[in-house]
Scaffold this motif. Sequence first.
Motif, short mmCIF file in Angstrom:
data_model
loop_
_atom_site.label_atom_id
_atom_site.label_comp_id
_atom_site.label_asym_id
_atom_site.label_seq_id
_atom_site.Cartn_x
_atom_site.Cartn_y
_atom_site.Cartn_z
N PHE A 170 0.82 -1.22 0.00
CA PHE A 170 0.00 0.00 0.00
C PHE A 170 0.85 1.27 0.00
O PHE A 170 0.33 2.35 0.29
CB PHE A 170 -0.92 0.01 1.23
CG PHE A 170 -1.90 -1.13 1.29
CD1 PHE A 170 -2.60 -1.55 0.16
CD2 PHE A 170 -2.15 -1.78 2.50
CE1 PHE A 170 -3.51 -2.60 0.22
CE2 PHE A 170 -3.06 -2.83 2.57
CZ PHE A 170 -3.74 -3.25 1.43
N LEU A 171 2.13 1.13 -0.30
CA LEU A 171 3.00 2.31 -0.18
C LEU A 171 2.52 3.48 -1.02
O LEU A 171 2.28 4.58 -0.50
CB LEU A 171 4.45 1.93 -0.53
CG LEU A 171 5.45 3.08 -0.61
CD1 LEU A 171 5.50 3.86 0.70
CD2 LEU A 171 6.84 2.56 -0.99
N LEU A 172 2.35 3.24 -2.31
CA LEU A 172 1.99 4.36 -3.20
C LEU A 172 0.60 4.89 -2.86
O LEU A 172 0.39 6.11 -2.81
CB LEU A 172 2.07 3.90 -4.67
CG LEU A 172 1.86 5.01 -5.72
CD1 LEU A 172 2.84 6.16 -5.54
CD2 LEU A 172 1.97 4.43 -7.13
N ASP A 173 -0.33 4.00 -2.63
CA ASP A 173 -1.69 4.44 -2.27
C ASP A 173 -1.68 5.29 -1.00
O ASP A 173 -2.40 6.28 -0.89
CB ASP A 173 -2.61 3.22 -2.06
CG ASP A 173 -3.03 2.58 -3.39
OD1 ASP A 173 -2.98 3.27 -4.43
OD2 ASP A 173 -3.39 1.39 -3.37
N THR A 174 -0.88 4.87 -0.04
CA THR A 174 -0.81 5.60 1.23
C THR A 174 -0.24 7.00 1.00
O THR A 174 -0.76 7.99 1.52
CB THR A 174 0.04 4.81 2.24
OG1 THR A 174 -0.55 3.53 2.44
CG2 THR A 174 0.12 5.54 3.58
N LEU A 175 0.83 7.06 0.21
CA LEU A 175 1.43 8.37 -0.07
C LEU A 175 0.44 9.27 -0.81
O LEU A 175 0.30 10.45 -0.48
CB LEU A 175 2.71 8.19 -0.89
CG LEU A 175 3.85 7.44 -0.17
CD1 LEU A 175 4.99 7.13 -1.14
CD2 LEU A 175 4.37 8.25 1.03
N ARG A 176 -0.26 8.68 -1.77
CA ARG A 176 -1.26 9.48 -2.52
C ARG A 176 -2.38 9.99 -1.63
O ARG A 176 -2.94 11.05 -1.86
CB ARG A 176 -1.87 8.62 -3.63
CG ARG A 176 -0.98 8.46 -4.85
CD ARG A 176 -1.67 7.52 -5.82
NE ARG A 176 -0.93 7.36 -7.06
CZ ARG A 176 -1.08 6.32 -7.88
NH1 ARG A 176 -1.97 5.36 -7.58
NH2 ARG A 176 -0.39 6.24 -8.99
N ALA A 177 -2.72 9.18 -0.62
CA ALA A 177 -3.81 9.58 0.28
C ALA A 177 -3.33 10.55 1.35
O ALA A 177 -4.11 10.96 2.22
CB ALA A 177 -4.40 8.32 0.94
N GLY A 178 -2.04 10.91 1.30
CA GLY A 178 -1.52 11.86 2.28
C GLY A 178 -0.90 11.20 3.49
O GLY A 178 -0.56 11.89 4.46
N GLY A 179 -0.75 9.89 3.44
CA GLY A 179 -0.12 9.18 4.56
C GLY A 179 1.39 9.35 4.55
O GLY A 179 1.96 10.03 3.68
N ALA A 180 2.06 8.70 5.52
CA ALA A 180 3.48 8.95 5.74
C ALA A 180 4.39 7.98 5.01
O ALA A 180 5.54 8.30 4.73
CB ALA A 180 3.77 8.88 7.24
N GLY A 181 3.90 6.78 4.72
CA GLY A 181 4.75 5.80 4.05
C GLY A 181 4.43 4.39 4.51
O GLY A 181 3.27 4.06 4.71
N CYS A 182 5.46 3.57 4.64
CA CYS A 182 5.23 2.20 5.10
C CYS A 182 6.34 1.78 6.07
O CYS A 182 7.46 2.29 6.03
CB CYS A 182 5.14 1.22 3.93
SG CYS A 182 6.69 0.91 3.08
N ILE A 183 5.97 0.90 6.96
CA ILE A 183 6.94 0.22 7.84
C ILE A 183 6.69 -1.25 7.60
O ILE A 183 5.64 -1.77 7.98
CB ILE A 183 6.72 0.56 9.32
CG1 ILE A 183 6.74 2.08 9.55
CG2 ILE A 183 7.78 -0.14 10.19
CD1 ILE A 183 6.35 2.50 10.97
N SER A 184 7.63 -1.92 6.95
CA SER A 184 7.31 -3.23 6.43
C SER A 184 8.40 -4.26 6.70
O SER A 184 9.60 -3.97 6.59
CB SER A 184 7.07 -3.12 4.92
OG SER A 184 7.10 -4.40 4.33
N ALA A 185 7.95 -5.47 7.01
CA ALA A 185 8.87 -6.59 7.22
C ALA A 185 9.66 -6.89 5.94
O ALA A 185 10.89 -7.00 5.95
CB ALA A 185 8.08 -7.84 7.63
#
Lengths: 311, 311
Positions: B204-219
């Motif tokens: 969901f990295l790109l979607d999150t960034l597009r929605a104004g979120g901060a990024g991802c923290i991922s295993a």
Amino acid sequence: MQETNPHETLRGVFAAALTPMDGDLNVDNKAFAAHCRRLLEAGCHGLGIFGTTGEANSLSAKERAAALEALVEAGIPGERLLPGTGSCALTEAVWLTRNALEAGAAGVLVLPPFYYKGVGDEGLYRFFAELVERVGDERLRLYLYHFPQMTGGVGIGVPLVGRLVESYPEAVRGIKDSEGSWPRIERLCRELPGFGVFAGTERFLLDTLRAGGAGCISATANVTVRLARRVYDLHAAGEAGEAAAAQRRLTGLRDALEAYPAIPALKSLMRSLTGEESWRNLRPPLTNLSGESEERLLEEARSLRLAEYAP
Amino acid sequence: MQETNPHETLRGVFAAALTPMDGDLNVDNKAFAAHCRRLLEAGCHGLGIFGTTGEANSLSAKERAAALEALVEAGIPGERLLPGTGSCALTEAVWLTRNALEAGAAGVLVLPPFYYKGVGDEGLYRFFAELVERVGDERLRLYLYHFPQMTGGVGIGVPLVGRLVESYPEAVRGIKDSEGSWPRIERLCRELPGFGVFAGTERFLLDTLRAGGAGCISATANVTVRLARRVYDLHAAGEAGEAAAAQRRLTGLRDALEAYPAIPALKSLMRSLTGEESWRNLRPPLTNLSGESEERLLEEARSLRLAEYAP
């Protein structure tokens, strides 16, 4: 108790003791010792301290160790204590277990590591095996703690119990089974004769004893201890009919209490029985009963004459 | 980054870093620092250490604190670190959080207390509120850690997030949402603009960034970091089409890796990438992949050219 049996186990009615806390939500050592003393005087054969009911997972390892030390210093005999020493961290479970042995505890009650889900029996076996090996103390008397409702489904299946007993017969002495399934408890008693099977509720006390199990370790025994002990004694004396009648009354009390969130309800009852306001103190995430719910509980307790059975 | 915004948040691609262990299953501080350094050099904006992937709950509080100290001493900058400091025990969460602040961590990632089930939002609110109050440090930057699959259903609902942000806007800066539900992440971004919403998967990295979120923290960012960073940079540069193409490739990698138990699989991949056998070491209850499963994983990794994206 057969002293020569390598599978010798604790037996009897154990309360899963509540942990009294002060206004800052630290363990109130004085009130804790007083509560434990009352429970033993009221008939508990032993006490499961730092279990689910004792808010153990809401305490740090250091807090648990310090509270155990304070109990023993206050004169509560270690040989009557079965402290919970489980932790998701193997190293911490080892430390807590060693500490409990040093304090003279009769045994330890150990949850499986409950954070990771779906790990399978092999991973759980390795956890318990490493625990036994790392503790490396022939005094170790390990009681497995099965409570899948609280551990998010991480349970100790009967085959895993059998494998652990086979690998470590001297160390692995019993189980507290809080799943609430009588067929499972019956199966454990049948497949592992001599193993210390404790039901996690006094609802199954008499059935467990009849099936050759060890007894019960129960939250509600904090307030039903005198009646639970009567069931145990009547069974031991071979008074089958009277034991069954006492068990029916005990089950009735349990039915009533089970309708409430266990720990807040038991602390409310203790407050009402002792008049000590500090029994209201709970560590988050637990919260007190609503006023209305508490009133209903106390009303029910009165009509069931709970005070006669409480410590 | 808007320095004047009271809701300033960390941003970017964070790996939920693996914790290398030695043969006795203790944290291998040297290997840990080396892994963290490689991840930062490969493009991680920051590192979520001592999360689920880091086997944090299999480590004692003391072990976590000591490993953090060793990382910082080894030259990993505290301001790039987001250590997990959650614990079922409030007192321990407070201790770990204070310790992380002293080590100069950029923020802390905190699970809800996950032992007791069905406690309700009020109890969880009280836990986090007490944590903020007891830490009592204006440097505190708290990131909530929502992962109901691992916490046995104990989650941090959107209304609870909102209530915590409203009560403690300076302290409560963001969330890592590992539930895996895009509608939930989208809702968090929409209802809490400026809040640091990190998806728990680079899917969901790109979607999150597009929605104004901060990024991802991922295993899986332990091995996909270069590609995840490319998505981030292409998005930041306004290259929408190329960002989407890179995200599709990234999602493909994630799809492949998700078919395996995450931590054993990632440690297997690191072993294969580095040639260091010690990457096989896992604390129980986790266990290594079977030989067959590992072979299939490594085969897939080769055909997906994973080595190009790994640190």
